[in-house]
Design a protein around this motif. Sequence first.
Motif, PDB file in Angstrom:
ATOM      1  N   HIS A 237       0.833  -1.198   0.000  1.00 40.62           N
ATOM      2  CA  HIS A 237       0.000   0.000   0.000  1.00 40.62           C
ATOM      3  C   HIS A 237       0.871   1.253   0.000  1.00 40.62           C
ATOM      4  N   PHE A 238       1.952   1.203   0.762  1.00 42.00           N
ATOM      5  CA  PHE A 238       2.853   2.358   0.787  1.00 42.00           C
ATOM      6  C   PHE A 238       3.517   2.552  -0.576  1.00 42.00           C
ATOM      7  N   ASN A 239       3.861   1.444  -1.227  1.00 46.53           N
ATOM      8  CA  ASN A 239       4.400   1.546  -2.589  1.00 46.53           C
ATOM      9  C   ASN A 239       3.397   2.217  -3.519  1.00 46.53           C
ATOM     10  N   SER A 240       2.130   1.836  -3.382  1.00 45.17           N
ATOM     11  CA  SER A 240       1.086   2.442  -4.218  1.00 45.17           C
ATOM     12  C   SER A 240       1.018   3.946  -3.987  1.00 45.17           C
ATOM     13  N   SER A 241       1.037   4.343  -2.719  1.00 44.67           N
ATOM     14  CA  SER A 241       0.990   5.772  -2.399  1.00 44.67           C
ATOM     15  C   SER A 241       2.145   6.513  -3.057  1.00 44.67           C
ATOM     16  N   THR A 242       3.324   5.918  -2.994  1.00 43.04           N
ATOM     17  CA  THR A 242       4.511   6.563  -3.559  1.00 43.04           C
ATOM     18  C   THR A 242       4.415   6.679  -5.077  1.00 43.04           C
ATOM     19  N   ILE A 243       4.005   5.595  -5.733  1.00 45.27           N
ATOM     20  CA  ILE A 243       3.933   5.606  -7.203  1.00 45.27           C
ATOM     21  C   ILE A 243       2.878   6.600  -7.687  1.00 45.27           C
ATOM     22  N   ILE A 244       1.711   6.576  -7.054  1.00 41.77           N
ATOM     23  CA  ILE A 244       0.627   7.450  -7.515  1.00 41.77           C
ATOM     24  C   ILE A 244       0.947   8.916  -7.241  1.00 41.77           C
TER      25      ILE A 244
END
Length: 311
Positions: A237-244
Amino acid sequence: MRSDRPVYRKLEVNYRRNRKQYSTELLDALAADFCYQDCQDEYWHPEEFSLLYGTHLWQQSSPSQRIILNQLYWVAYYSQIISAEIATIFFNQTSAAGLYAQEDFRLVCDTLDLESSQERAHINAFKIICERVEASLFGRRIFSYPMRSPFSETMIFADTNRLKSWWKKVQLHCFGLLSSDNTFLACQYFTVRGLRTLNGKIVQHQLSRYYQNYADKNQVPIPTKISYYHFLDESFHFNSSTIISQDVINCLPKPTKFEKMVANLGIRGCQKDHYHFSVAINGIFWYDPALYSAIYQVLTSNIFGMDSREA
């Protein structure tokens, strides 16, 4: 967005790996099997992650009291995580609505749908364990609470009052409405989400390592296992936040002055929520004066047996 292959590739890899390690059914099974009496005499995570750790009360507590304070940290910490994840589910969906209006953004929306389903499993597991522990120890709620609206104060022990809470509710309603029809603000939500969860990931990593360092995995307390599987989900989820928030947002047109203002207000609100630090509980930005009543109830319970004056 497909034209930006590096960004699309990052999203694909993160989504695929998150689906591969999908542990929702396992979390549901662990929560259903939880019995407090089976692990009431064990630490559930490192000693320093205990309620009131390092205070005079901790230093004077008996070994059995320290174990309970360690377990109550789990209850308090994940009660806070429940509140945050209730809000996350809502804003994942409003953001997905804003993003789906763009071409080639289905992958982002599928990612958010997956994450929301995982958040519901987290909430269910945390809620079951928190309620069973408090029922066994106190016969009532102290840190846990009934299900709540995503427009409530995210910090469950906050420096707030009725007017502040009402104004926060209005702001959250407005942001949800705006982000559901504005791709930039939908992406910008993940900047706020990433900031909110950055400290949480640092704490959760240490909680998860307690499971990893356990010699006999078959004997690990169920709450410790849940901390570990929760951390695995939240890493994606943290990866998603960073990418988006850092990559996908660059696929969009430049923001207007209004969009910049709303985005900055969101970040400012996040910073204000994380302004305080707590002596009572490591790793959560609670406002300690708001926590006095809960700590008082713990101290006057059968665990410590203090009278009102001592507490």
